[in-house]
Write a protein that holds these residues in place. Sequence first.
Motif, short mmCIF file in Angstrom:
data_model
loop_
_atom_site.label_atom_id
_atom_site.label_comp_id
_atom_site.label_asym_id
_atom_site.label_seq_id
_atom_site.Cartn_x
_atom_site.Cartn_y
_atom_site.Cartn_z
N LYS A 27 6.38 75.32 30.65
CA LYS A 27 6.45 73.87 30.59
C LYS A 27 5.35 73.24 31.45
O LYS A 27 4.68 72.29 31.02
N ILE A 28 5.15 73.77 32.66
CA ILE A 28 4.11 73.23 33.54
C ILE A 28 2.73 73.43 32.92
O ILE A 28 1.88 72.53 32.94
N GLN A 29 2.48 74.60 32.34
CA GLN A 29 1.20 74.84 31.70
C GLN A 29 0.99 73.90 30.52
O GLN A 29 -0.13 73.42 30.29
N ARG A 30 2.04 73.63 29.75
CA ARG A 30 1.92 72.73 28.61
C ARG A 30 1.59 71.31 29.07
O ARG A 30 0.75 70.63 28.48
N LEU A 31 2.25 70.87 30.14
CA LEU A 31 1.96 69.53 30.65
C LEU A 31 0.56 69.44 31.24
O LEU A 31 -0.12 68.40 31.11
N GLN A 32 0.10 70.49 31.88
CA GLN A 32 -1.25 70.49 32.41
C GLN A 32 -2.30 70.44 31.31
O GLN A 32 -3.31 69.73 31.43
N ARG A 33 -2.09 71.17 30.23
CA ARG A 33 -3.01 71.09 29.09
C ARG A 33 -2.99 69.69 28.48
O ARG A 33 -4.05 69.16 28.08
N ARG A 34 -1.82 69.08 28.41
CA ARG A 34 -1.70 67.73 27.86
C ARG A 34 -2.46 66.74 28.73
O ARG A 34 -3.16 65.84 28.23
N ASN A 35 -2.33 66.91 30.05
CA ASN A 35 -3.03 66.02 30.97
C ASN A 35 -4.54 66.21 30.89
O ASN A 35 -5.31 65.24 30.98
N LYS A 69 -6.29 67.16 28.24
CA LYS A 69 -6.83 66.67 26.97
C LYS A 69 -6.73 65.15 26.83
O LYS A 69 -7.64 64.48 26.36
N HIS A 70 -5.56 64.58 27.27
CA HIS A 70 -5.28 63.18 26.96
C HIS A 70 -5.13 62.31 28.18
O HIS A 70 -4.90 61.09 28.06
N GLY A 71 -5.23 62.90 29.36
CA GLY A 71 -5.18 62.11 30.58
C GLY A 71 -3.81 61.61 30.96
O GLY A 71 -3.68 60.74 31.82
N THR A 72 -2.76 62.14 30.38
CA THR A 72 -1.40 61.74 30.73
C THR A 72 -0.43 62.87 30.40
O THR A 72 -0.69 63.68 29.50
N MET A 73 0.68 62.92 31.15
CA MET A 73 1.74 63.88 30.88
C MET A 73 2.94 63.22 30.21
O MET A 73 3.90 63.90 29.87
N LEU A 74 2.92 61.92 30.04
CA LEU A 74 4.06 61.18 29.49
C LEU A 74 4.05 61.19 27.97
O LEU A 74 3.00 61.33 27.34
N GLU A 75 5.22 61.01 27.41
CA GLU A 75 5.32 60.83 25.97
C GLU A 75 4.93 59.41 25.60
O GLU A 75 5.01 58.49 26.41
N PHE A 76 4.55 59.23 24.36
CA PHE A 76 4.18 57.90 23.89
C PHE A 76 5.44 57.07 23.65
O PHE A 76 6.53 57.61 23.41
N PRO A 77 5.34 55.74 23.72
CA PRO A 77 6.52 54.87 23.54
C PRO A 77 7.24 55.11 22.21
O PRO A 77 8.46 55.08 22.14
N GLN A 78 6.47 55.34 21.13
CA GLN A 78 7.10 55.57 19.83
C GLN A 78 7.95 56.84 19.83
O GLN A 78 9.05 56.87 19.26
N THR A 79 7.44 57.89 20.51
CA THR A 79 8.19 59.14 20.57
C THR A 79 9.46 58.97 21.40
O THR A 79 10.53 59.49 21.05
N ARG A 80 9.38 58.23 22.49
CA ARG A 80 10.56 58.01 23.33
C ARG A 80 11.61 57.18 22.58
O ARG A 80 12.81 57.47 22.67
#
Length: 511
Positions: free
Chosen positions: A437-445, A447-458
Amino acid sequence: MSHNPSKSFRKKTTRRKSRRSSQGSTSSGAEIEIVRYGVGLDVHKENIVVSVAAQTEQNLIIQIRTHKFRNQPQGLQELTQFLQKYLPVSHYLMECTGIYHRPVYHALEDAFPNSKTKIIAMNPLLVHRKLTDLGNKHDKADAQGMAELSFYDRLIRPSYIGTPEFFHLRDTLRNYKHAKKAANKYVNRIHRVLCSVNFMHKLNLHHEWELHLLDFMITTEGPMKRAFKAMVESSQLEKRSISSLMKHQDDYVPYFNIELPKTSRFNLRQLVIQYLQAETNAAQYLLQTEKQILKDAEFEYWYLQLLRIPCVGQVSALRLITELGDFRRFVNWKAFAKYCGVVPEIKESGGTFTPGHINRFTNTHLRTALSQIAMLYVNGYAKGSDLAKFAHRQYVLRGLPYKKAVMRVAQKLSRIIYQVLVNNVSYDATFEQTKAKIQRLQRRNTKHGTMLEFPQTRSLRRDISQLLVTNSQYMTSKSRFFLIKGFQQLIRKANVVELQGTKVDSKKNKI
């Protein structure tokens, strides 16, 4: 015998060779400088055949003497006195022959305290693999072959021989296993006697109320309905709960008219006594083993560390500790897994790779313990843990056969136990999932500069949660499982689509 010239000549030459070699001279008169001796012992229940060989400065191996001793206290004393004059020694080499080699091993340890590392008890399979060129097999040839093998240090692989206290502790827990087998045997015999009178319902004697019912069936004359009624009245008088009995009453109604013959009552009475005695013996063995483990602070620490692993109970943890002994002797986890018997034999020749069957020439008790724990994971216990996820992936997603999936999980479990015991790593049941999970969030950060989900997904996640809560009364466990699985894929796909949209927007802004 004396009229046969060839045999008498062979005896004389053998005697002359041993006398000359012991005196340090050859037939030509040149002196032989002996560098070291090698001792091979072929141990049996009644006798010990000892052969002494010598290595010269020219690396020649000469047979010095072969002698036989009784495998008794007096014979062991004579053996140690006999070997005192053959020093220095390369190795005292013997086979692991059941339990008969243990007194010999410990007697040599006491007699030669400075040569404990040179006393080797070796796996018989490995010994005979090295001695295939001996020709005829007999005790003298085996002892002479082991005496010659004792000079080849790189071919010798010692087996683990612990202290006498350790082996007594291990035998205590093994006796527990045999007592449990005996108890199960008596349960099957009880069921056989009941089936002979057409009582096909199998009683679970681990439940106190069913054992109590069987007692009333044996002591109460007449049909089984009378025994059932007598038990209900007795429980009410003693103010004991009869809820379990009344809950399973329908299982016994078809057999109410059955009446046990006198011979069957006698057999059942004796079998129940034997069953209870076997259960008592098993409990005593287990209790004694745990007491001895808890007396030692180090053993107690490892015992508690193993209990932190899901699905590892007290009996399994005790069996692992008592069967492994000095677990620090394993150089890596692969050697540990091989000793536990949870890895297959691999055959490779000319580029052809053939995985074989599970290596069965290892510790059977460890393999059984690890397999039983792995079955719990494959059957769906300890949900949410790393091992449960791994078992689900092997058995359900990959579709492996049940036994292969169990062996895969047992192999991974052996690797975890090695890390816990040898490397002193505290086990975390969700370590791999948290790390992923930590590695996935780090890759997301990255690539996209954030670890949060988008408002539409939430918002989609909230709508799904509300749907599941408001319609829970219409769902079964199976439908709920498939709905949640489908909704997880939907959220994942929506997240990917939104990420692709942000990439397009960023490119437009750059343009």
